[in-house]
Design a protein around this motif. Structure first.
Motif, PDB file in Angstrom:
ATOM      1  N   UNK A   1       0.806  -1.220   0.000  1.00 60.09           N
ATOM      2  CA  UNK A   1       0.000   0.000   0.000  1.00 60.09           C
ATOM      3  C   UNK A   1       0.839   1.270   0.000  1.00 60.09           C
ATOM      4  N   UNK A   2       2.116   1.157   0.386  1.00 58.66           N
ATOM      5  CA  UNK A   2       2.987   2.344   0.443  1.00 58.66           C
ATOM      6  C   UNK A   2       4.039   2.373  -0.658  1.00 58.66           C
ATOM      7  N   UNK A   3       4.178   1.294  -1.402  1.00 56.61           N
ATOM      8  CA  UNK A   3       5.318   1.164  -2.305  1.00 56.61           C
ATOM      9  C   UNK A   3       5.364   2.243  -3.378  1.00 56.61           C
ATOM     10  N   UNK A   4       4.223   2.732  -3.831  1.00 58.37           N
ATOM     11  CA  UNK A   4       4.283   3.748  -4.893  1.00 58.37           C
ATOM     12  C   UNK A   4       4.795   5.088  -4.387  1.00 58.37           C
ATOM     13  N   UNK A   5       4.904   5.256  -3.046  1.00 55.14           N
ATOM     14  CA  UNK A   5       5.569   6.445  -2.500  1.00 55.14           C
ATOM     15  C   UNK A   5       7.084   6.265  -2.476  1.00 55.14           C
ATOM     16  N   UNK A   6       7.550   5.043  -2.748  1.00 54.21           N
ATOM     17  CA  UNK A   6       8.972   4.741  -2.698  1.00 54.21           C
ATOM     18  C   UNK A   6       9.586   4.584  -4.084  1.00 54.21           C
ATOM     19  N   UNK A   7       8.825   4.044  -5.021  1.00 54.37           N
ATOM     20  CA  UNK A   7       9.374   3.729  -6.343  1.00 54.37           C
ATOM     21  C   UNK A   7      10.019   4.921  -7.057  1.00 54.37           C
ATOM     22  N   UNK A   8       9.504   6.146  -6.904  1.00 54.92           N
ATOM     23  CA  UNK A   8      10.162   7.271  -7.579  1.00 54.92           C
ATOM     24  C   UNK A   8      11.402   7.792  -6.849  1.00 54.92           C
ATOM     25  N   UNK A   9      11.695   7.246  -5.660  1.00 60.11           N
ATOM     26  CA  UNK A   9      12.745   7.801  -4.800  1.00 60.11           C
ATOM     27  C   UNK A   9      14.041   7.013  -4.958  1.00 60.11           C
TER      28      UNK A   9
END
Length: 315
Positions: A128-136
């Motif tokens: 649920x949180x991974x798309x906040x990490x993928x661009x980083x």
């Protein structure tokens, strides 16, 4: 790699956002505290908000608290929604919280407590949180396993929830093996994205509240041996901290204490059980976990499967 890696080895963390589950006590507290002291903005994701606030008050730096009960998928979803509303990025997601050797009981969703909390709760939260990490660039998912993953080293698909017969030790071992298999399969799926990596760690034998449910038959011998085979929570947190911050870390690696039998010592790369590297079982567990948790990740299974630890260095 240095064999005397300590908190002084942690690079500057200013500008990074870290979410640490189970961070009000023990290993999670020490992990969050060290990251905050090095400049990270840290979110303590905890079941007991009051205890989380008390823990945050003992830390220096930018530290906030988020309610999270990993034994409830409703709570996991609510926490993820709240974090998404307040954060525009996550650099570090540290899946640290867990239960150990609990008497037979189930989560709110009917899962065996140790599998449901240690694995499925973190599986859902990560998805649920991974798309906040993928661009980083340089972002990492660090999941805490245990040497206990070698106990009855198998995922018991025929009785995943231990409904036929229950072993609190065996169920704990399964949940910690699941943590590793999740890490290795997640890394395989992250590799094409080239930004986020998945890493695992274990604390060796650390003196924390986690062992409060240890069976009586084991408790007395462990009490006698404790001074010889255990280390402080601060030392036990070092493998997690190295996995989270060392620039030389590779996706799919596993960090643990470097001493004899990995029970104590400074962190280094270690290996997990042969069973943990079985790709077909990892992928089957992933599919079952997506179904049970009701969470689909924003990454897909690649056509080729690189081995754990062979992917890329973190930034």
């Amino acid at each position: 790699m240095s064999e005397t890696w300590t908190t002084t080895s942690i690079p500057d963390q200013h500008g990074r956002v870290a979410v640490v589950t189970g961070a009000n006590t023990g290993l999670g507290y020490e992990t969050a505290k060290a990251l905050a002291e090095r400049g990270a903005s840290v979110v303590l994701a905890v079941r007991d908000v009051k205890k989380g606030e008390q823990a945050a008050a003992r830390m220096t730096g930018d530290v906030t608290v988020q309610a999270l009960d990993l034994s409830s998928l409703e709570s996991v979803r609510a926490a993820a929604e709240a974090l998404r509303s307040r954060l525009d990025r996550i650099d570090l997601l540290i899946n640290n919280a867990g239960v150990m050797y609990t008497p037979k009981q189930t989560t709110r969703d009917g899962f065996e407590m140790q599998l449901g909390t240690n694995h499925l709760g973190h599986f859902a939260l990560t998805g649920l949180l991974l798309d906040l990490m993928l661009p980083v660039p340089g972002s990492r998912v660090v999941t805490v396993s245990s040497t206990g993953h070698r106990i009855r080293a198998a995922i018991h698909f025929e009785d995943l929830q231990w409904e036929r017969s229950y072993s609190r030790v065996g169920a704990y071992g399964q949940s910690k093996l699941a943590n590793l298999m999740f890490t290795y399969e997640l890394q395989r799926r992250l590799t094409p994205h080239g930004t986020t990596v998945a890493v695992a760690a274990h604390p060796g034998m650390s003196s924390t509240e986690l062992a409060r449910n240890t069976p009586a038959a084991l408790r007395l011998p462990l009490t006698w041996l404790a001074p010889l085979i255990t280390q402080t929570p601060a030392m036990g947190a070092l493998p997690t901290l190295r996995a989270a911050t060392d620039p030389a870390v590779l996706g799919g690696q596993y960090y643990g204490p470097g001493g004899r039998h990995e029970v104590k010592g400074h962190p280094r790369v270690v290996t997990s059980s042969p069973e943990s590297y079985e790709v077909a079982v990892q992928q089957r567990l992933w599919a079952v976990s997506e179904d049970l948790a009701g969470v689909t990740f924003p990454v897909v299974q690649p056509t080729r499967s690189p081995s754990p630890g062979s992917a890329q260095a973190g930034v």
